[in-house]
Design a protein around this motif. Structure first.
Motif, mmCIF file in Angstrom:
data_model
loop_
_atom_site.group_PDB
_atom_site.id
_atom_site.type_symbol
_atom_site.label_atom_id
_atom_site.label_comp_id
_atom_site.label_asym_id
_atom_site.label_seq_id
_atom_site.Cartn_x
_atom_site.Cartn_y
_atom_site.Cartn_z
ATOM 1 N N LEU A 1 2.707 -0.033 5.229
ATOM 2 C CA LEU A 1 1.835 0.903 4.502
ATOM 3 C C LEU A 1 2.044 0.811 2.998
ATOM 4 O O LEU A 1 1.078 0.847 2.225
ATOM 5 C CB LEU A 1 2.083 2.336 4.969
ATOM 6 N N ILE A 2 3.303 0.718 2.568
ATOM 7 C CA ILE A 2 3.581 0.598 1.135
ATOM 8 C C ILE A 2 3.000 -0.698 0.587
ATOM 9 O O ILE A 2 2.367 -0.723 -0.464
ATOM 10 C CB ILE A 2 5.101 0.665 0.868
ATOM 11 N N GLY A 3 3.207 -1.806 1.340
ATOM 12 C CA GLY A 3 2.664 -3.090 0.901
ATOM 13 C C GLY A 3 1.153 -3.065 0.790
ATOM 14 O O GLY A 3 0.571 -3.552 -0.192
ATOM 15 N N LYS A 4 0.485 -2.492 1.786
ATOM 16 C CA LYS A 4 -0.973 -2.404 1.741
ATOM 17 C C LYS A 4 -1.431 -1.509 0.593
ATOM 18 O O LYS A 4 -2.411 -1.821 -0.105
ATOM 19 C CB LYS A 4 -1.502 -1.863 3.071
ATOM 20 N N SER A 5 -0.736 -0.392 0.399
ATOM 21 C CA SER A 5 -1.117 0.542 -0.667
ATOM 22 C C SER A 5 -0.967 -0.112 -2.035
ATOM 23 O O SER A 5 -1.841 0.034 -2.909
ATOM 24 C CB SER A 5 -0.255 1.811 -0.594
ATOM 25 N N LEU A 6 0.126 -0.838 -2.244
ATOM 26 C CA LEU A 6 0.312 -1.532 -3.512
ATOM 27 C C LEU A 6 -0.736 -2.634 -3.678
ATOM 28 O O LEU A 6 -1.236 -2.867 -4.793
ATOM 29 C CB LEU A 6 1.728 -2.124 -3.589
ATOM 30 N N GLY A 7 -1.072 -3.315 -2.553
ATOM 31 C CA GLY A 7 -2.115 -4.335 -2.618
ATOM 32 C C GLY A 7 -3.468 -3.754 -2.983
ATOM 33 O O GLY A 7 -4.285 -4.389 -3.637
ATOM 34 N N GLU A 8 -3.711 -2.494 -2.565
ATOM 35 C CA GLU A 8 -4.963 -1.797 -2.890
ATOM 36 C C GLU A 8 -4.888 -1.090 -4.238
ATOM 37 O O GLU A 8 -5.888 -0.514 -4.692
ATOM 38 C CB GLU A 8 -5.266 -0.765 -1.794
ATOM 39 N N GLY A 9 -3.705 -1.095 -4.876
ATOM 40 C CA GLY A 9 -3.539 -0.422 -6.153
ATOM 41 C C GLY A 9 -3.366 1.085 -6.055
ATOM 42 O O GLY A 9 -3.513 1.796 -7.051
ATOM 43 N N ASP A 10 -3.026 1.587 -4.872
ATOM 44 C CA ASP A 10 -2.865 3.028 -4.670
ATOM 45 C C ASP A 10 -1.376 3.377 -4.698
ATOM 46 O O ASP A 10 -0.715 3.516 -3.657
ATOM 47 C CB ASP A 10 -3.485 3.441 -3.333
ATOM 48 N N ASN A 11 -0.822 3.576 -5.897
ATOM 49 C CA ASN A 11 0.601 3.866 -6.051
ATOM 50 C C ASN A 11 0.972 5.256 -5.537
ATOM 51 O O ASN A 11 2.100 5.490 -5.089
ATOM 52 C CB ASN A 11 1.018 3.734 -7.518
ATOM 53 N N THR A 12 0.029 6.196 -5.613
ATOM 54 C CA THR A 12 0.301 7.565 -5.151
ATOM 55 C C THR A 12 0.584 7.587 -3.650
ATOM 56 O O THR A 12 1.527 8.237 -3.183
ATOM 57 C CB THR A 12 -0.886 8.488 -5.463
ATOM 58 N N LYS A 13 -0.234 6.868 -2.886
ATOM 59 C CA LYS A 13 -0.011 6.806 -1.436
ATOM 60 C C LYS A 13 1.316 6.123 -1.128
ATOM 61 O O LYS A 13 2.055 6.552 -0.235
ATOM 62 C CB LYS A 13 -1.150 6.048 -0.753
ATOM 63 N N ALA A 14 1.650 5.058 -1.878
ATOM 64 C CA ALA A 14 2.909 4.357 -1.663
ATOM 65 C C ALA A 14 4.096 5.299 -1.898
ATOM 66 O O ALA A 14 5.068 5.285 -1.143
ATOM 67 C CB ALA A 14 3.009 3.148 -2.589
ATOM 68 N N GLN A 15 4.012 6.141 -2.931
ATOM 69 C CA GLN A 15 5.078 7.099 -3.214
ATOM 70 C C GLN A 15 5.219 8.130 -2.097
ATOM 71 O O GLN A 15 6.329 8.497 -1.703
ATOM 72 C CB GLN A 15 4.797 7.809 -4.543
ATOM 73 N N GLU A 16 4.112 8.592 -1.558
ATOM 74 C CA GLU A 16 4.150 9.557 -0.454
ATOM 75 C C GLU A 16 4.821 8.960 0.777
ATOM 76 O O GLU A 16 5.620 9.623 1.451
ATOM 77 C CB GLU A 16 2.734 10.008 -0.102
ATOM 78 N N VAL A 17 4.496 7.708 1.066
ATOM 79 C CA VAL A 17 5.097 7.039 2.225
ATOM 80 C C VAL A 17 6.606 6.902 2.022
ATOM 81 O O VAL A 17 7.397 7.132 2.950
ATOM 82 C CB VAL A 17 4.456 5.657 2.452
ATOM 83 N N PHE A 18 7.009 6.538 0.817
ATOM 84 C CA PHE A 18 8.437 6.412 0.497
ATOM 85 C C PHE A 18 9.162 7.741 0.707
ATOM 86 O O PHE A 18 10.229 7.797 1.327
ATOM 87 C CB PHE A 18 8.591 5.935 -0.949
#
Length: 452
Positions: free
Chosen positions: A73-90
């Motif tokens: 999920l973090i990899g996909k979110s970063l690939g999509e440019g969605d840093n906020t979602k990546a932070q939530e997953v973390f």
């Protein structure tokens, strides 16, 4: 290097070399640790560490659910440019890890004794004492180990695998120093070795927290919040559950092998502890490959670049198969040298038994890495059912079948017990490969990947 543009081979080794360096440093620690234990405690000390490896694999099942699911999920979110979602997953994955760890620490005094009795069988033996001492403190540091997994995975998905490597190198050096101090100087035995490991993992985790806190990447510690639910939690678990099944079935399969050897006496159980200990060291070659391929595949799935995903899969499978051949050759050609490292002054008969067992057991490396890669790919593209089936077959179902056949038709001969892992790994790989190739449009086509 950019994950969506750089050559696949160069990207793979950008991750693989630091990750492998990190894990090889752990291997050096294990060799030193095992040598110290074999010298000052005997084969029981090394066997205790090997048997705890089976248990920590079970705990890692929970951690890998979050590491793999969260990582995808973090990899996909970063690939999509969605840093906020990546932070939530973390934040979500680390919160669950902390909660799970607290539960483990609270329950350890109540179940450690029964678990060791199940593994060893004889409560009055030296093997029981060494195993209990190592395992009790091992449960205490297991939660820190899981958090270390989460943080290292997060940093790797942000393109900084060298940081995780440096944290591991620091931990290994500290661990070796503490091993010498606690095992030799203060003569705390297996208990001292386990405490040394826990302290080193704690400081490694602190190192990673400090790095993330400096905000080198998109994910942050500052303003961190405990989150027990996110909108994508079902998606995360969907990606991560196969890893949970993988580690749990793998651990259960090893416990079945361990239990099958109890009837052969303490010597057979000690041999299994040492052989299993050595197998965990070599497995790092393949888990490094999986950890290297996964961020590349997940990022390019998010970036809608299916050809790069398939190219990563193909290269990783080939690489792991060649490494597997090399490890099998080592197991057959030099088993005595490997066993001698951890058997100290044990009798020649013990070393001969362990060497013969190691050659047979190591046959599973032929396709172990390929199964790791295939399973990670199936998880990345959301094919949960098939990836779970792969892990169940190789970790538990086929192992149990071989052990049952050996018990009923071959008088439970030890040779069949040592070969059970190899039959399971090869059988699972053949079955799943044939099925997915038959349904290749569903699993390997550009259209299937673009739907993710």
């Amino acid at each position: 290097m950019q994950l969506d543009k750089a050559p696949i081979k160069a990207l793979f080794f950008k991750y693989y070399i630091p990750i492998l360096t990190s894990l090889l440093s752990v291997t050096i620690h294990q060799i030193v640790d095992g040598s110290i234990l074999s010298e000052y405690i005997g084969k029981e000390g090394v066997a205790a560490v090997g048997m705890f490896g089976n248990i920590i694999t079970g705990f890692a099942a929970f951690g890998l659910t979050l590491v793999i699911g969260g990582g995808i999920l973090i990899g996909k979110s970063l690939g999509e440019g969605d840093n906020t979602k990546a932070q939530e997953v973390f934040q979500f994955t680390s919160t669950l890890t902390i909660c799970f760890g607290a539960i483990v620490i609270i329950l350890t005094p109540f179940f450690a004794d029964d678990l060791v009795c199940f593994l060893v069988g004889n409560k009055t033996s030296a093997l029981y004492n060494a195993t209990y001492d190592y395992m009790y403190w091992g449960f205490m540091w297991a939660p820190i180990f899981l958090l270390r997994m989460i943080l290292g995975n997060v940093i790797s998905h942000e393109g900084a695998p060298k940081v995780s490597r440096n944290a591991t190198l620091f931990a290994v050096i500290l661990n070796i120093i503490l091993d010498v101090l606690l095992v030799i100087v203060f003569a705390l035995g297996a208990e001292g070795a386990s405490i040394a490991t826990g302290i080193s993992i704690l400081f490694s985790t602190i190192y990673l927290v400090v790095y993330i806190n400096k905000e080198h990447g998109s994910l942050k510690i500052r303003g961190y919040q405990f989150i027990i639910k996110i909108k994508e939690w079902r998606v995360l678990l969907n990606y991560g559950v196969p890893s949970f099944v993988s580690e749990l079935s793998f651990s259960t399969g090893l416990l079945l092998i361990n239990r099958s050897l109890v009837s052969f006496g303490d010597v057979a159980v000690s041999v299994f502890g040492i052989v299993n200990y050595l197998s965990f060291i070599f497995l790092r070659l393949f888990t490094s490959a999986m950890a290297s391929a996964l961020p590349i595949m997940s990022f390019n799935i998010g970036a809608q670049l299916p050809d790069r995903v398939l190219a990563t899969l193909k290269f990783s499978l080939t690489f792991c198969f060649l490494i597997g051949l090399a490890v099998v050759a080592i197991g057959f050609l030099f088993p005595e040298h490997l066993v001698n490292i951890f058997s100290g002054s044990e009798p020649t008969e013990f070393k001969k038994t362990a060497s013969d067992a190691l050659g047979l057991f190591f046959l599973f490396f032929l396709v172990a890495g390929s199964n790791y890669i295939l399973g990670a790919y199936l998880q990345s593209i959301g094919k949960v059912t098939v990836s779970i089936l792969l892990y169940l077959l190789k970790g538990l179902i086929l192992v149990a079948m071989v052990l049952t056949i050996a018990s009923n038709y071959f008088n439970n001969q030890a040779e069949w017990i040592w070969l059970s892992r190899a039959f399971a790994e090869v059988g699972a790989f053949v079955l799943i490969s044939l099925y997915t190739l038959y349904k290749r449009q569903r699993y390997y086509s550009r259209e299937a990947l673009l739907k993710q």
